[in-house]
Design a protein around this motif. Structure first.
Motif, PDB file in Angstrom:
ATOM      1  N   SER A 111      -9.327 -18.699   7.869  1.00 57.61           N
ATOM      2  CA  SER A 111      -9.951 -18.450   6.550  1.00 57.61           C
ATOM      3  C   SER A 111      -9.637 -19.662   5.627  1.00 57.61           C
ATOM      4  N   ASN A 112      -9.765 -20.772   5.885  1.00 62.47           N
ATOM      5  CA  ASN A 112      -9.237 -22.045   5.389  1.00 62.47           C
ATOM      6  C   ASN A 112     -10.141 -22.234   4.182  1.00 62.47           C
ATOM      7  N   SER A 113      -9.340 -22.829   2.847  1.00 64.12           N
ATOM      8  CA  SER A 113      -9.981 -23.603   2.044  1.00 64.12           C
ATOM      9  C   SER A 113     -10.644 -24.817   2.384  1.00 64.12           C
ATOM     10  N   ILE A 114     -11.479 -25.555   1.652  1.00 68.69           N
ATOM     11  CA  ILE A 114     -11.994 -26.811   1.968  1.00 68.69           C
ATOM     12  C   ILE A 114     -10.779 -27.862   1.916  1.00 68.69           C
ATOM     13  N   LEU A 115      -9.835 -27.621   1.088  1.00 67.04           N
ATOM     14  CA  LEU A 115      -8.809 -28.682   1.067  1.00 67.04           C
ATOM     15  C   LEU A 115      -7.897 -28.410   2.313  1.00 67.04           C
ATOM     16  N   ASP A 116      -7.620 -27.152   2.812  1.00 68.36           N
ATOM     17  CA  ASP A 116      -6.704 -26.860   3.938  1.00 68.36           C
ATOM     18  C   ASP A 116      -7.623 -27.726   5.206  1.00 68.36           C
ATOM     19  N   LEU A 117      -9.032 -27.505   5.239  1.00 69.97           N
ATOM     20  CA  LEU A 117      -9.927 -28.189   6.251  1.00 69.97           C
ATOM     21  C   LEU A 117      -9.498 -29.704   6.495  1.00 69.97           C
ATOM     22  N   TYR A 118      -9.683 -30.150   5.274  1.00 70.59           N
ATOM     23  CA  TYR A 118      -9.280 -31.754   5.343  1.00 70.59           C
ATOM     24  C   TYR A 118      -8.069 -31.966   5.869  1.00 70.59           C
ATOM     25  N   PHE A 119      -6.993 -31.387   5.519  1.00 63.77           N
ATOM     26  CA  PHE A 119      -5.620 -31.539   5.773  1.00 63.77           C
ATOM     27  C   PHE A 119      -5.484 -31.345   7.413  1.00 63.77           C
ATOM     28  N   GLU A 120      -6.004 -30.087   7.862  1.00 57.30           N
ATOM     29  CA  GLU A 120      -6.034 -29.795   9.231  1.00 57.30           C
ATOM     30  C   GLU A 120      -6.879 -30.878  10.277  1.00 57.30           C
ATOM     31  N   LEU A 121      -7.924 -31.370   9.689  1.00 56.08           N
ATOM     32  CA  LEU A 121      -8.579 -32.636  10.196  1.00 56.08           C
ATOM     33  C   LEU A 121      -7.846 -33.586  10.481  1.00 56.08           C
ATOM     34  N   PHE A 122      -7.209 -34.049   9.348  1.00 55.96           N
ATOM     35  CA  PHE A 122      -6.259 -35.118   9.449  1.00 55.96           C
ATOM     36  C   PHE A 122      -5.127 -34.919  10.445  1.00 55.96           C
ATOM     37  N   ILE A 123      -4.664 -33.839  10.272  1.00 52.22           N
ATOM     38  CA  ILE A 123      -3.540 -33.520  11.082  1.00 52.22           C
ATOM     39  C   ILE A 123      -3.830 -33.704  12.727  1.00 52.22           C
ATOM     40  N   ASN A 124      -5.129 -33.135  12.978  1.00 51.04           N
ATOM     41  CA  ASN A 124      -5.480 -33.239  14.291  1.00 51.04           C
ATOM     42  C   ASN A 124      -5.890 -34.475  14.931  1.00 51.04           C
ATOM     43  N   HIS A 182      -0.834 -48.064  10.268  1.00 46.19           N
ATOM     44  CA  HIS A 182       0.361 -46.795  10.228  1.00 46.19           C
ATOM     45  C   HIS A 182       0.873 -46.682   8.923  1.00 46.19           C
ATOM     46  N   GLN A 183       1.096 -47.625   8.115  1.00 43.15           N
ATOM     47  CA  GLN A 183       1.755 -47.483   6.794  1.00 43.15           C
ATOM     48  C   GLN A 183       0.929 -46.406   6.081  1.00 43.15           C
ATOM     49  N   LEU A 184      -0.482 -46.753   6.131  1.00 42.65           N
ATOM     50  CA  LEU A 184      -1.378 -45.896   5.229  1.00 42.65           C
ATOM     51  C   LEU A 184      -1.448 -44.529   5.878  1.00 42.65           C
ATOM     52  N   LEU A 185      -1.438 -44.367   7.033  1.00 36.35           N
ATOM     53  CA  LEU A 185      -1.342 -43.094   7.873  1.00 36.35           C
ATOM     54  C   LEU A 185      -0.274 -42.280   7.316  1.00 36.35           C
ATOM     55  N   TYR A 186       0.967 -43.189   7.469  1.00 34.31           N
ATOM     56  CA  TYR A 186       2.309 -42.339   7.109  1.00 34.31           C
ATOM     57  C   TYR A 186       2.149 -42.160   5.723  1.00 34.31           C
ATOM     58  N   LYS A 187       1.805 -42.677   4.867  1.00 30.05           N
ATOM     59  CA  LYS A 187       1.724 -42.463   3.324  1.00 30.05           C
ATOM     60  C   LYS A 187       0.971 -41.362   2.979  1.00 30.05           C
ATOM     61  N   THR A 188      -0.223 -41.036   3.895  1.00 27.51           N
ATOM     62  CA  THR A 188      -1.221 -39.912   3.828  1.00 27.51           C
ATOM     63  C   THR A 188      -0.361 -38.655   4.216  1.00 27.51           C
ATOM     64  N   ILE A 189       0.393 -38.955   5.231  1.00 24.65           N
ATOM     65  CA  ILE A 189       1.249 -37.601   5.658  1.00 24.65           C
ATOM     66  C   ILE A 189       2.113 -37.096   4.925  1.00 24.65           C
ATOM     67  N   ARG A 190       2.913 -38.014   4.139  1.00 29.70           N
ATOM     68  CA  ARG A 190       3.814 -37.665   3.184  1.00 29.70           C
ATOM     69  C   ARG A 190       3.099 -36.957   1.904  1.00 29.70           C
ATOM     70  N   LEU A 191       1.908 -37.521   1.285  1.00 33.90           N
ATOM     71  CA  LEU A 191       1.175 -37.142   0.383  1.00 33.90           C
ATOM     72  C   LEU A 191       0.798 -35.567   0.639  1.00 33.90           C
ATOM     73  N   ILE A 192       0.356 -35.478   1.992  1.00 36.51           N
ATOM     74  CA  ILE A 192      -0.231 -33.994   2.221  1.00 36.51           C
ATOM     75  C   ILE A 192       1.014 -32.819   2.215  1.00 36.51           C
ATOM     76  N   ARG A 193       2.215 -33.349   2.837  1.00 40.10           N
ATOM     77  CA  ARG A 193       3.352 -32.491   2.790  1.00 40.10           C
ATOM     78  C   ARG A 193       3.799 -32.224   1.175  1.00 40.10           C
ATOM     79  N   THR A 194       3.539 -33.115   0.184  1.00 40.38           N
ATOM     80  CA  THR A 194       3.804 -32.859  -1.204  1.00 40.38           C
ATOM     81  C   THR A 194       3.044 -31.923  -1.597  1.00 40.38           C
ATOM     82  N   ILE A 195       1.633 -31.721  -1.259  1.00 39.50           N
ATOM     83  CA  ILE A 195       0.603 -30.971  -2.172  1.00 39.50           C
ATOM     84  C   ILE A 195       0.242 -29.838  -1.247  1.00 39.50           C
ATOM     85  N   ASN A 196       0.667 -29.820   0.065  1.00 40.14           N
ATOM     86  CA  ASN A 196       0.387 -28.689   1.004  1.00 40.14           C
ATOM     87  C   ASN A 196       0.838 -27.453   0.581  1.00 40.14           C
ATOM     88  N   THR A 197       0.114 -26.207   0.561  1.00 42.75           N
ATOM     89  CA  THR A 197       0.665 -25.055   0.293  1.00 42.75           C
ATOM     90  C   THR A 197       0.480 -24.070   1.319  1.00 42.75           C
TER      91      THR A 197
END
Length: 416
Positions: A111-124, A182-197
């Motif tokens: 039952s993911n939101s569109i934003l959660d879908l983006y996050f999960e795709l990136f994590i995968n 890898h620096q950009l990908l790690y920066k994105t991981i930290r960004l998602i951790r900041t805004i993920n609910t």
């Protein structure tokens, strides 16, 4: 009242207010929208009294803990869950949700939101890259070392090691994982951790941070993404970098000079509809027709300056006797005629592309063709020049929300 647990879902062109409506904005949330809008404005919404009204852009906007999903609407259906599924399928069809990771085809969030879908795709994608093995690159570094390996930078060596004669300040070339990708990908991981609910993603994000190699911080520049050339080794990173690019460049921290952050992942529905029709036709017609998106022709040249060109959305069988020009419009005609501007535009396309048929393609509840002829310029008689208004339905109840094209192919294309 807007809360952080469930996203607010609205249709394009709908409004959100502070003082009325089923879903109300908090005053501080409206203030964040107003500050983000600024003096120049943004294309996603416009400001109204005590609220905002969304435009023809769809997608998701996250303001602090509030997530707003803006959904397309092309018929009378008010089922927002159905339109959300349809929007996700449209984005997948046009390639916004391209993925490499094998596990992405069976996403864990249901039952993911569109934003959660983006996050999960990136994590995968990142989990897939970690499992496959991250690539190393050469980079140049300057540092103090206990062994003389590389070239000595004498100026800095004297400056820094006057009392540490056991050290050497050297310039070296190292081969490791600490590079821009890898620096950009790690920066994105930290960004998602900041805004993920979403609690289902929290542990996976924590595991990524622990398993991702230690890399330096970096500045995010558009030029890197624009100029980056993929190779055989870096091709598996493509989708992860595309999602990273989307998130990093649409994130606006502290829009209210406080602690409210804003992330906007929005898409022009006119462009999405154009791409959706093109990809759907290309898939259905395969080798029977040639299909060209955004074909251009010169039609005016000034005495000084550049040529002006015309660019229809889709040209089928270009430069052939049975050429067809289609122009897509994301609007519901509701039984009305196409606008005079659209009809004039198709008249010019027919002449310059020497098309046998031209048509305006709209979304609707069911397939229909409303044909018509242009008048002759010399008198009030009808000419043989035709232009049709075609309505294509989206099968929202189907698994992949495909456009229903069988009747369009049978009654329009195959009768050319």
């Amino acid at each position: 009242m807007a809360n952080s647990k469930n996203p607010i879902r609205v249709f394009e062109h709908e409004c959100l207010w502070v003082h009325k409506g089923e879903d109300k904005l908090l005053p501080e949330q409206l203030k964040s929208f107003q500050i983000f809008y600024g003096e120049k404005g943004v294309p996603y919404y416009k400001l109204i009294h005590n609220g905002i009204q969304f435009n023809e852009y769809v997608g998701v906007i996250k303001v602090g803990d509030l997530t707003v999903e803006v959904l397309p609407k092309a018929d009378k259906s008010e089922d927002k869950a159905l339109w959300q599924k349809t929007l996700i399928n449209i984005l997948k069809t046009v390639g916004v949700f391209n993925i490499h990771a094998p596990s992405s085809s069976t996403l864990q969030l249901r039952s993911n939101s569109i934003l959660d879908l983006y996050f999960e795709l990136f994590i995968n994608e990142i989990e897939y890259l970690l499992h496959s093995g991250l690539i190393k690159k050469y980079r140049k570094v300057e540092r103090n070392a206990l062994a003389l390996k590389g070239a000595i930078n004498f100026g800095k060596h004297i400056q820094k090691n006057l009392v540490h004669q056991e050290r050497f300040y050297v310039r070296q070339t190292v081969y490791d994982l600490d590079h821009k990708i890898h620096q950009l990908l790690y920066k994105t991981i930290r960004l998602i951790r900041t805004i993920n609910t979403n609690s289902m993603l929290t542990s996976r994000l924590g595991a990524l941070e622990l398993n991702f190699p230690e890399v330096s911080d970096c500045t995010v520049s558009e030029s890197f993404f624009n100029n980056f050339q993929y190779t055989r080794k870096t091709e598996p990173y493509k989708n992860a970098l595309e999602i990273a690019h989307l998130l990093l460049f649409n994130y606006h921290p502290d829009v209210s000079s406080g602690n409210t952050n804003l992330l906007a992942l929005m898409f022009d529905m006119n462009l999405l509809w154009e791409q959706y029709v093109y990809v759907s036709l290309r898939t259905e017609l395969r080798n029977d027709y040639t299909i060209s998106p955004q074909s251009s022709k010169k039609f005016w040249k000034p005495n000084n300056g550049y040529n002006s060109t015309m660019i229809p959305d889709i040209v089928i069988n270009k430069d052939q006797d049975n050429c067809i020009v289609l122009d897509t419009k994301w609007k519901n005609l509701n039984g009305k005629n196409p606008s005079p501007e659209d009809l004039r535009q198709l008249y010019v396309y027919k002449k310059y592309f020497k098309a046998k048929k031209v048509a305006l393609v709209y979304p609707g509840e069911q397939f229909s063709i409303n044909g018509g002829k242009y008048y002759k310029s010399s008198n009030s008689e009808l000419s043989m020049n035709e232009c049709s208004a075609v309505t294509l339905a989206i099968d929202k109840h189907g698994k992949s929300s495909k456009i229903v094209l069988d009747k369009f192919i049978q009654y329009y294309l195959q009768k050319t």
